[in-house]
Structures are given as structure tokens and as C-alpha cells.
Scaffold this motif. Structure first.
Motif: not given
Length: 168
Positions: A24, A27, A31-32, A42
Motif C-alpha cells: 500500500g 496506490e 486502486g486494487v 492491480h
């Protein structure tokens, strides 16, 4: 430290890009997509191609044979669900999968979708690098990036409604 050029034009310095992403610290745009106990999926941070997914191990390993039995099962399950979501949510018919062991990152698999426009570069594995460079240099515009982000959100929604042990 290693310098990484992101698709958004920014350059970052990290020792390990995968460690920075899975922890994290960085980013990824959008996002994920989905995260499990052992893996982090990702959008590729270097190439703005809708549905180009990286599935990376959270543990700092280089090779497939270093995965534990539990990680292997998790990998196959999440890879399968990602591919199913690419097809069902994004309409991606074909995907090239790549994994290499001489990387500076963690064990990870690239899931590179094949779109009609890509066939201008050829139909074999040798066409992938020119496709990626074209995307980085020519598709880094507001309209395309918005489409990439929409795809990430759609995949995230689909996969995080999946249930089981794979919810965020």
C-alpha cells in the motif's frame, strides 16, 4: 533503489515495486482490483491498457516453485476468477499470460488482453512489447485512462461480490 516510470507520467524510486504496491506504499491508479491473503491484483502501473492485470504475490519470492501449497491454490483460484471477470465484465476474448523469474519484482503474472487494434503489431508474443510501448506513449490520454479506471472499478465490483475468502 530503482527508478520506475508509471503510465501517468510520474517517476518513482523504490527498491521493489511489488513490495511498494502490495504493502500500500504506492496506490496503483484505480486502486486494487482484488486482494487475497497471498496475492494482490492491480492494473499494470506502466501501461494504460484496459484490463491489463498484474497478479503479484505478497511474499517476496521470484519463482513459481517457491509458492507454498496454500499459495498455489490461492493463485489458481484468483487467476481463474480474474480471467473469468475479464471475459464476462470487460468482454476480453483472448489474454496472453507472462511470468518471468529474472525480474526485480516479486513473483507476478501479467494478464495482457488482446484487442483488435493490437493485431496491427502482429499476432504473436513478439507483438506484445510494441503494443505496451504504443499504449504508454500514445494512449496516455484522459479518455483512455478514464476507460481503464472504469474497467478497474467494474472488475473490483465483480470480484469483491464473489465472496468466499477473496473479499478485501
Amino acid at each position: 533503489m530503482r527508478e520506475i516510470n508509471l503510465s501517468n507520467g510520474k517517476t518513482i524510486e523504490v527498491e521493489c515495486l511489488s513490495c511498494a504496491l502490495t504493502s500500500g506504499l504506492i496506490e496503483p491508479d484505480g486502486g486494487v482490483i482484488i486482494e487475497t491473503e497471498h496475492f494482490h491484483a492491480h492494473q499494470d502501473v506502466a501501461y494504460p491498457i484496459r484490463g491489463l492485470i498484474i497478479l503479484a504475490s505478497k511474499r517476496h519470492i521470484k519463482c513459481f516453485d517457491e509458492l507454498t501449497d496454500e499459495e498455489k491454490l490461492d493463485y489458481i483460484k484468483v487467476l481463474t476468477k480474474l480471467r473469468q471477470a475479464q471475459r464476462e465484465v470487460l468482454g476480453i476474448e483472448y489474454v496472453y499470460y507472462f511470468y518471468n523469474e529474472d525480474t526485480t519484482h516479486h513473483f507476478h503474472t501479467w494478464m495482457v488482453p488482446r484487442y483488435e487494434w493490437m493485431y496491427d503489431f502482429g499476432r504473436s508474443v513478439e507483438s506484445v512489447r510494441p503494443v505496451l510501448l504504443y499504449a504508454r506513449n500514445e494512449m496516455n490520454n484522459h479518455e483512455n485512462v478514464n476507460e481503464v479506471i472504469k474497467a478497474i472499478n467494474s472488475l473490483n465490483k465483480e470480484l469483491n461480490n464473489w465472496g468466499g475468502d477473496y473479499e478485501k
